[in-house]
Design an enzyme around this catalytic site. Structure first.
Site, PDB file in Angstrom:
ATOM      1  N   THR A  48       0.240  -9.776  13.012  1.00 28.25           N
ATOM      2  CA  THR A  48       1.095  -8.858  12.266  1.00 28.25           C
ATOM      3  C   THR A  48       0.342  -8.237  11.117  1.00 28.25           C
ATOM      4  O   THR A  48      -0.814  -8.518  10.885  1.00 28.25           O
ATOM      5  CB  THR A  48       2.308  -9.593  11.698  1.00 28.25           C
ATOM      6  OG1 THR A  48       3.093  -8.634  10.974  1.00 28.25           O
ATOM      7  CG2 THR A  48       1.895 -10.682  10.746  1.00 28.25           C
ATOM      8  N   THR A  60       0.876  -1.187   0.000  1.00 25.38           N
ATOM      9  CA  THR A  60       0.000   0.000   0.000  1.00 25.38           C
ATOM     10  C   THR A  60       0.908   1.230   0.000  1.00 25.38           C
ATOM     11  O   THR A  60       1.363   1.650  -1.062  1.00 25.38           O
ATOM     12  CB  THR A  60      -0.984  -0.016   1.185  1.00 25.38           C
ATOM     13  OG1 THR A  60      -0.281  -0.302   2.385  1.00 25.38           O
ATOM     14  CG2 THR A  60      -2.060  -1.060   0.968  1.00 25.38           C
ATOM     15  N   THR A  98      -8.390  11.474   0.518  1.00 24.37           N
ATOM     16  CA  THR A  98      -8.914  12.568  -0.331  1.00 24.37           C
ATOM     17  C   THR A  98      -7.895  13.021  -1.352  1.00 24.37           C
ATOM     18  O   THR A  98      -6.760  12.600  -1.339  1.00 24.37           O
ATOM     19  CB  THR A  98      -9.330  13.761   0.538  1.00 24.37           C
ATOM     20  OG1 THR A  98      -8.302  14.041   1.468  1.00 24.37           O
ATOM     21  CG2 THR A  98     -10.619  13.448   1.252  1.00 24.37           C
ATOM     22  N   LYS A 141       4.134  -6.795   3.940  1.00 19.75           N
ATOM     23  CA  LYS A 141       3.869  -5.400   3.603  1.00 19.75           C
ATOM     24  C   LYS A 141       3.323  -4.705   4.844  1.00 19.75           C
ATOM     25  O   LYS A 141       2.847  -5.365   5.786  1.00 19.75           O
ATOM     26  CB  LYS A 141       2.860  -5.265   2.455  1.00 19.75           C
ATOM     27  CG  LYS A 141       1.482  -5.824   2.695  1.00 19.75           C
ATOM     28  CD  LYS A 141       0.489  -4.992   3.482  1.00 19.75           C
ATOM     29  CE  LYS A 141       0.281  -3.613   2.914  1.00 19.75           C
ATOM     30  NZ  LYS A 141      -0.796  -2.920   3.730  1.00 19.75           N
ATOM     31  N   GLU A 148       6.059   4.701   7.447  1.00 22.85           N
ATOM     32  CA  GLU A 148       5.604   5.870   6.687  1.00 22.85           C
ATOM     33  C   GLU A 148       6.411   7.114   7.056  1.00 22.85           C
ATOM     34  O   GLU A 148       6.432   7.538   8.206  1.00 22.85           O
ATOM     35  CB  GLU A 148       4.109   6.099   6.916  1.00 22.85           C
ATOM     36  CG  GLU A 148       3.260   5.047   6.206  1.00 22.85           C
ATOM     37  CD  GLU A 148       1.773   5.187   6.448  1.00 22.85           C
ATOM     38  OE1 GLU A 148       1.007   4.678   5.614  1.00 22.85           O
ATOM     39  OE2 GLU A 148       1.377   5.774   7.460  1.00 22.85           O
ATOM     40  N   ASN A 186      -0.300  10.908   5.910  1.00 23.80           N
ATOM     41  CA  ASN A 186      -1.534  10.515   6.583  1.00 23.80           C
ATOM     42  C   ASN A 186      -2.571  11.619   6.708  1.00 23.80           C
ATOM     43  O   ASN A 186      -3.687  11.377   7.153  1.00 23.80           O
ATOM     44  CB  ASN A 186      -1.203   9.919   7.949  1.00 23.80           C
ATOM     45  CG  ASN A 186      -0.633   8.527   7.776  1.00 23.80           C
ATOM     46  OD1 ASN A 186      -1.288   7.659   7.223  1.00 23.80           O
ATOM     47  ND2 ASN A 186       0.610   8.328   8.197  1.00 23.80           N
TER      48      ASN A 186
END
Lengths: 385, 385
Positions: free
Chosen positions: B177, B144, B385, B166, B256, B380
């Protein structure tokens, strides 16, 4: 900002050169010994001042708060403890009060010794610098990364209650709070004062989280010097609760880097403990916080944060409902995408209210937090350097 | 990146148009039914696929993984469950295998129904698209916000073990996990396979946190199809543990917005539970994470994060020591400021190891996380959007 101030409190807020040239040293003293109560951080690495404050408030009497900013005096060992005891002794001598009637606090960077030569010099002759009606200046002097001072005052009968607070980072108080002080000239017996303070803290400061980090210096304390005589107890109790909630919300609204205040209400829970656990999980979720910063109607992250409270919490997704303000987004199943346009509009507000029903019982809880922004990262990436 | 692949596994990774034109639908199938084990998220708002996966792995046999990205199929009610059951049934018909030998997974946005017309169309004729040696492509298709695929392979005797994983946000797995799949042609009895998987997960994926948020879709599963025959059990067990730790560290390193991998080791604790609680508290502290991003040697925040673990944890500050890599910063009391220059240099590394001794016992734990950056906030703030 303070309409009225209680009788018999004098204040000095000055710079003694702890780190830079801004206000860093505050004394708030009552003319007479006062009924007192205090609550402290549960962090095991608590500051040296916390140890001394616990000792000194044990007899439920205080006459002064002594607060330094810019240095938390935490993780500083025996030397740190000796230093804060000396600060208390020096202030007591200058003001001619008993050292064990002084509650000290320190806030700022962790792991550095207090610069004692500067502090000793700053305390000398401080009795001549004490002034009435200076509590606003005290609210300003205790700030660290706060962008503005937090204070409230109200009248209860003939008495006045003033509260001041600071703290916008390392904020998830646990059974205590960041630095917050209440001063009143009402006459309240120490046992009741302690009970009222606990009740107020449990629905205010203990319901706030900026970043899940529990400070090592959290302290909330109150002095009631009795100079205004007796007041209606229930009126005082409610005034204290209201004021504590308002100050707690101000801390969250001014959270480091925050652009929005987030209020999460969890209703229809099995117990207060469950409601609070779920509400804290939502208000602390970095993914919920960043989505609100980005005004992204990503309510699925709220579902995630509710669901991750699995310990002892029998959440049933089909019974849950979630709303932003008055706009429902999930009622046991998702609503249509078209409805999300209203949510997007709602998210442009500066105060975001999230309402959650668990559909399990009658208990509820309300907590406050703030969004997570690039500014929080910027403030905290370079704090000591 | 995969040197070798186990015998008897065929893969199709394609785009069926769930959200955009990138890879979003993956099937990994064994030629023969395989011994299997799986662990799932403890999040109460778990995905529809999790419910089906739990049912299908109960008999410890599987023949295929079916994974879609771009939509988590979470908080989607009865319709969501019906949809994933249909996906499983359609794939089973195409591959001529039993539906209850398929473990499905979905990852992506929460709260939206799967686009079934596109998925039905994509599944049609998929048997002709299955190829051997395509596990690298599968590792890519399940991503992702991952910036690169995570995979490992190793040989144990005549058998090969491949693992793919992932997940770089909403990552603090709990007893399970993020998506991770292991395929091997070793012959391992189902009970042992389950035990080995649990052991590996407990020291790897369960020790990782990117952002304290527990995904609704966490799944780790393994198929052992036996085509390579018997292997040394202890060698297999250790290989699986090593591979799981490596994949878990890769998730944290690719967290991230992350610029640094953080490894926290807590030693000399009273128990593993205590060591893990303290280590997680440090690796999850937003203030520790931002300081490491800013390369700020603000070790006082580590003390704070150790100290806030007050529940059942009798931390004694005077017994604690803290080091960055080989550089001590706190040994029951702070070291001199001059020593912090070495820490500043150390913090310029891409992997930051924090060593903590509690001085209380003999237990230890090691966890992994990453720094908190403005890029995490950017990723995030605008996810849907």
């Amino acid at each position: 900002m303070l309409d009225e101030q209680p009788r018999g409190f004098r204040t000095c807020a000055k710079n003694v050169g702890i780190k830079d040239t801004t206000l860093d040293f505050t004394v708030i003293a009552s003319e007479v010994p006062a009924s007192a109560a205090a609550m402290f951080t549960q962090n095991r690495f608590c500051g040296a001042a916390i140890h001394v404050g616990r000792e000194h408030v044990a007899n439920k009497q205080l006459q002064a708060f002594v607060i330094n900013s810019k240095n938390a005096n935490v993780a500083t060992g025996e030397q740190g403890l000796a230093n804060i005891r000396e600060v208390v002794r020096l202030v007591a001598e200058e003001l001619a009060i008993a050292p064990d009637n002084i509650l000290p606090s320190s806030t700022g960077v962790i792991g550095r010794q207090l610069p004692m030569p500067q502090i000793r010099q700053g305390i000398r002759g401080i009795a001549q610098e004490m002034r009435s009606g200076q509590l606003e200046r005290a609210a300003r002097a205790i700030m660290t990364t706060d962008t503005h001072p937090k204070m409230r005052s109200c009248r209860i009968g003939d008495a006045v209650l003033v509260g001041i607070a600071k703290g916008v980072g390392m904020i998830e108080p646990n059974m205590a709070t960041m630095l917050s002080y209440f001063m009143t000239d009402a006459q309240i017996e120490p046992e009741l004062l302690h009970q009222y303070l606990q009740e107020a803290v449990n629905i205010s400061f203990n319901m706030v989280s900026v970043d899940t980090d529990t400070s090592t210096s959290d302290t909330v304390a109150i002095m009631a010097n009795g100079l205004a005589g007796h007041v209606d107890h229930e009126a005082f109790r409610q005034a204290l609760q209201r004021m504590a909630v308002e100050l707690a919300k101000e801390l969250a609204r001014d959270g480091e880097g925050a652009t929005k205040l987030i209020e999460v209400t969890v209703a229809d829970a099995e117990s207060f403990v469950q409601a609070k656990r779920v509400a804290k999980s939502v208000v602390n979720s970095p993914l919920v916080k960043t989505a609100i910063f980005g005004e992204d109607p990503n309510w699925g992250r709220i579902a995630m944060a509710i669901g991750k409270c699995e310990e002892q919490t029998a959440i049933v997704p089909e019974k849950v409902s979630i709303a932003f303000g008055d706009v429902p987004v999930y009622l046991g199943q998702p609503l249509r995408d078209e409805d999300l346009a209203h949510v997007k509009t709602y998210l442009s507000n500066a105060e975001i209210c999230i309402h959650i029903s668990l559909g399990l019982g009658n208990a509820s809880a309300r907590v406050w937090g703030c969004d997570l922004t690039d500014e929080y990262v910027a403030i905290n990436g370079k704090y000591t350097t």
